[in-house]
Design an enzyme around this catalytic site. Structure first.
Site, PDB file in Angstrom:
ATOM      1  N   SER A  39       4.451 -57.885  18.131  1.00  0.00           N
ATOM      2  CA  SER A  39       4.271 -59.023  17.229  1.00  0.00           C
ATOM      3  C   SER A  39       2.933 -59.021  16.492  1.00  0.00           C
ATOM      4  O   SER A  39       2.797 -59.702  15.476  1.00  0.00           O
ATOM      5  CB  SER A  39       4.423 -60.342  17.985  1.00  0.00           C
ATOM      6  OG  SER A  39       3.324 -60.551  18.848  1.00  0.00           O
ATOM      7  N   LYS A  82      -1.793 -64.188  19.210  1.00  0.00           N
ATOM      8  CA  LYS A  82      -1.493 -64.392  17.786  1.00  0.00           C
ATOM      9  C   LYS A  82      -2.802 -64.654  17.039  1.00  0.00           C
ATOM     10  O   LYS A  82      -3.839 -64.929  17.626  1.00  0.00           O
ATOM     11  CB  LYS A  82      -0.566 -65.593  17.569  1.00  0.00           C
ATOM     12  CG  LYS A  82       0.714 -65.577  18.374  1.00  0.00           C
ATOM     13  CD  LYS A  82       1.680 -64.520  17.927  1.00  0.00           C
ATOM     14  CE  LYS A  82       2.932 -64.547  18.808  1.00  0.00           C
ATOM     15  NZ  LYS A  82       3.636 -63.311  18.832  1.00  0.00           N
TER      16      LYS A  82
END
Length: 171
Positions: A39, A82
């Site tokens: 990701s 993230k």
């Protein structure tokens, strides 16, 4: 008889001090983490290991572009990692393959490809953040589950230590 055990007691004491120091470091300073998913590609690849900084939560501020490790707002077996995109008080929107902050497009040279989804506009409340993976279209992040509360943030990723060919600061 007691003299015979003296070296072993000294060694045991040193080991206990070492374990205590290690526990203090991983609790309050930082620790090594590994990335289990793609990701955050191309910035962080699957299997990369990096050092995290926990002190910034006590003595610094969370800024746009910081890469944070956090407990997502739903049960998982591992923390997520993230990039912070939207800050408290800002309005975030994703449309036309771009992220907009307060109506202005965000320059994002670090992403794998432009997002193929829409989100918002949403105004970010106090102590909340909008976080996205750099691999925008293959990331389970704020565009799917909403804003991230500051109290869920564990640390900031600061320095890649593995693989040796990619060692260095994470940006």
């Amino acid at each position: 008889m007691a003299e015979r055990w003296r070296p072993w007691l000294g060694l045991l004491k040193d080991v206990l001090y070492g374990v205590l120091l290690w526990l203090l470091i991983i609790t309050f300073v930082g620790q090594v983490r590994e990335v289990p998913t793609g990701s955050m590609e191309p910035t962080i690849l699957v299997g990369d290991r990096f050092w995290t900084d926990k002190l910034f939560l006590r003595f610094g501020t969370i800024s746009r572009g910081d890469i944070v490790v956090f407990d997502p707002p739903f049960p998982t077996s591992y923390p997520y990692i993230k990039r912070v995109i939207g800050l408290p008080g800002e309005t975030v929107e994703v449309r036309d393959g771009k992220v907009f902050i307060n109506g202005e497009p965000l320059d994002e040279p670090y992403i794998a490809e432009a997002p193929r989804y829409t989100y918002g506009p949403v105004e970010i409340p106090a102590d909340q953040y909008f976080v996205l993976g750099d691999n925008r279209n293959l990331s389970n992040d704020s565009h799917e589950w909403g804003l991230l509360s500051r109290d869920r943030i564990i640390a900031r990723a600061v320095y890649r230590i593995w693989p040796l060919s990619r060692i260095g600061p994470i940006q």
